[in-house]
Design an enzyme around this catalytic site. Structure first.
Site, PDB file in Angstrom:
ATOM      1  N   ASP A  71      35.536  37.683  36.501  1.00 31.96           N
ATOM      2  CA  ASP A  71      36.796  38.315  36.079  1.00 31.96           C
ATOM      3  C   ASP A  71      36.609  38.908  34.571  1.00 31.96           C
ATOM      4  O   ASP A  71      35.643  38.546  33.861  1.00 31.96           O
ATOM      5  CB  ASP A  71      37.891  37.445  35.627  1.00 31.96           C
ATOM      6  CG  ASP A  71      37.861  35.865  35.113  1.00 31.96           C
ATOM      7  OD1 ASP A  71      36.795  35.722  34.561  1.00 31.96           O
ATOM      8  OD2 ASP A  71      38.606  34.979  35.283  1.00 31.96           O
TER       9      ASP A  71
ATOM     10  N   ASN B 138      45.972  24.757  34.783  1.00 34.00           N
ATOM     11  CA  ASN B 138      47.038  24.958  35.929  1.00 34.00           C
ATOM     12  C   ASN B 138      46.390  25.026  37.316  1.00 34.00           C
ATOM     13  O   ASN B 138      47.115  25.534  38.170  1.00 34.00           O
ATOM     14  CB  ASN B 138      47.943  26.012  35.428  1.00 34.00           C
ATOM     15  CG  ASN B 138      47.064  27.375  35.469  1.00 34.00           C
ATOM     16  OD1 ASN B 138      45.932  27.436  35.730  1.00 34.00           O
ATOM     17  ND2 ASN B 138      47.723  28.671  35.130  1.00 34.00           N
TER      18      ASN B 138
ATOM     19  N   HIS C 238      43.955  27.295  38.115  1.00 30.39           N
ATOM     20  CA  HIS C 238      43.471  28.752  38.473  1.00 30.39           C
ATOM     21  C   HIS C 238      41.939  28.619  38.567  1.00 30.39           C
ATOM     22  O   HIS C 238      41.127  27.832  38.049  1.00 30.39           O
ATOM     23  CB  HIS C 238      44.061  29.617  37.579  1.00 30.39           C
ATOM     24  CG  HIS C 238      43.352  29.899  36.389  1.00 30.39           C
ATOM     25  ND1 HIS C 238      44.259  29.927  35.092  1.00 30.39           N
ATOM     26  CD2 HIS C 238      42.092  29.862  35.712  1.00 30.39           C
ATOM     27  CE1 HIS C 238      43.383  29.933  33.920  1.00 30.39           C
ATOM     28  NE2 HIS C 238      42.186  29.836  34.479  1.00 30.39           N
TER      29      HIS C 238
ATOM     30  N   GLU D  97      45.851  33.132  39.311  1.00 28.18           N
ATOM     31  CA  GLU D  97      47.015  31.899  38.983  1.00 28.18           C
ATOM     32  C   GLU D  97      47.869  31.553  39.899  1.00 28.18           C
ATOM     33  O   GLU D  97      48.097  32.288  41.087  1.00 28.18           O
ATOM     34  CB  GLU D  97      47.806  32.643  37.911  1.00 28.18           C
ATOM     35  CG  GLU D  97      47.160  33.397  36.882  1.00 28.18           C
ATOM     36  CD  GLU D  97      46.953  32.443  35.569  1.00 28.18           C
ATOM     37  OE1 GLU D  97      46.678  31.470  35.924  1.00 28.18           O
ATOM     38  OE2 GLU D  97      46.974  32.971  34.485  1.00 28.18           O
TER      39      GLU D  97
HETATM   40  C1  GLP Z   1      39.714  31.288  31.947  1.00 23.18           C
HETATM   41  C2  GLP Z   1      38.860  31.892  32.963  1.00 23.18           C
HETATM   42  C3  GLP Z   1      38.413  30.818  34.074  1.00 23.18           C
HETATM   43  C4  GLP Z   1      37.766  29.549  33.574  1.00 23.18           C
HETATM   44  C5  GLP Z   1      39.153  28.951  32.553  1.00 23.18           C
HETATM   45  C6  GLP Z   1      39.045  27.562  32.370  1.00 23.18           C
HETATM   46  O1  GLP Z   1      41.059  31.426  32.036  1.00 23.18           O
HETATM   47  N1  GLP Z   1      39.232  32.998  33.411  1.00 23.18           N
HETATM   48  O2  GLP Z   1      37.338  31.477  35.055  1.00 23.18           O
HETATM   49  O3  GLP Z   1      37.476  28.631  34.586  1.00 23.18           O
HETATM   50  O4  GLP Z   1      39.569  29.915  31.741  1.00 23.18           O
HETATM   51  O5  GLP Z   1      38.372  27.703  31.123  1.00 23.18           O
HETATM   52  P1  GLP Z   1      37.685  26.308  30.131  1.00 23.18           P
HETATM   53  O6  GLP Z   1      36.548  26.305  30.590  1.00 23.18           O
HETATM   54  O7  GLP Z   1      37.791  27.237  28.594  1.00 23.18           O
HETATM   55  O8  GLP Z   1      38.896  25.384  30.154  1.00 23.18           O
END
Ligand code: GLP
Length: 244
Positions: A67, A136, A138, A143
């Site tokens: 993304d 959440n 995702h 989302e």
């Molecule tokens: C972001 C990314 C996700 C990722 C998520 C978790 O929103 N788009 O791909 O898995 O964060 O992030 P973290 O590893 O900082 O908890």
């Protein structure tokens, strides 16, 4: 889903880095799907270290990031492209023409999404998709919602997701773009092999819902239950709410 537990983040990152090195040795032209976020930073560090010790060769591999924020270009310091440059791309020998990241500054975002899907198909599909998970539920930027998109698409970010990405934008959630481009659920679920990594207590609840809860669009990661080849790599804190 197979679940492997590690005592801490470091042990997890080390094990996964070695697994990726072995996968690339067996299949040097493998196509990898890559996540951003805090969770994979240590993994990317370990991959850089293995490469520096000549134990890992990315020269024939292809990557597709999950993304990207919409409305900012690859040179913006908050972009996922910049994140990937900093943590992985600058430290390993990936060929620049086989690194794929959605362009958040593309003049026509819908067309950019189509281009990405076509590029994934042209590369032969994703062999190994690495995933993190949002608190959440995702995955990528899919989302929780009443409906989920199948393919790479434009998405509006939730307040909580913008807050958890604030660190990339000087700590200010208001500066995090409101929209992003993301692989869709089908893009992710068509990967031949998926490894989701999660660490820390803040992920315990969503990991439990992902593994034991119903398959629901309100918990996008729950769709991983339908995939035949998913591995979860968790530290003890992230696994603490799983019933065993
Ligand atoms: C972001 C990314 C996700 C990722 C998520 C978790 O929103 N788009 O791909 O898995 O964060 O992030 P973290 O590893 O900082 O908890």
């Amino acid at each position: 889903m197979t679940i492997t537990l590690f005592k801490d983040e470091r042990a997890l990152a080390r094990a996964l880095a070695l697994q990726i090195a072995a996968a690339l040795e067996a299949r040097p032209e493998a196509v990898l799907g890559l996540p951003t976020g805090r969770t994979p930073i240590r993994l990317y560090h370990e991959l850089g270290t293995l490469h520096a010790h000549r134990q890992l060769d990315f020269s024939r591999a292809t990557t597709f990031n999950l993304d990207e924020f919409l409305g900012i270009g690859p040179d913006h310091p908050g972009s996922y492209r910049a994140f990937m440059e900093q943590h992985l791309f600058s430290r390993v020998n990936l060929s620049a023409d086989r690194i794929n990241v959605l362009n958040g500054a593309a003049p026509d975002p819908e067309r950019e999404c189509e281009r990405y899907e076509t590029a994934i198909a042209a590369a032969g599909g994703i062999d190994l998709q690495l995933l993190g998970i949002g608190t959440n539920g995702h995955i990528g930027f899919n989302e929780p919602a009443r409906e989920l998109a199948g393919r790479t698409h434009r998405v509006t970010l939730t307040r909580s997701t913008r807050r958890s990405n604030a660190a990339l934008f000087g700590g200010e959630a208001d500066r995090v773009p409101r929209e992003a481009l993301s692989m869709g659920m089908a893009t992710i679920l068509h990967a031949r092999h998926i490894i989701l990594i999660a660490t820390g207590k803040s992920k315990a609840k969503c990991i439990e819902r992902m593994v034991h809860g119903p398959i629901t669009t309100k918990m996008p990661a729950s769709f991983l239950q339908v995939h035949a080849n998913v591995e979860l790599m968790l530290d003890d804190a992230a696994a603490s709410a799983i019933r065993r």
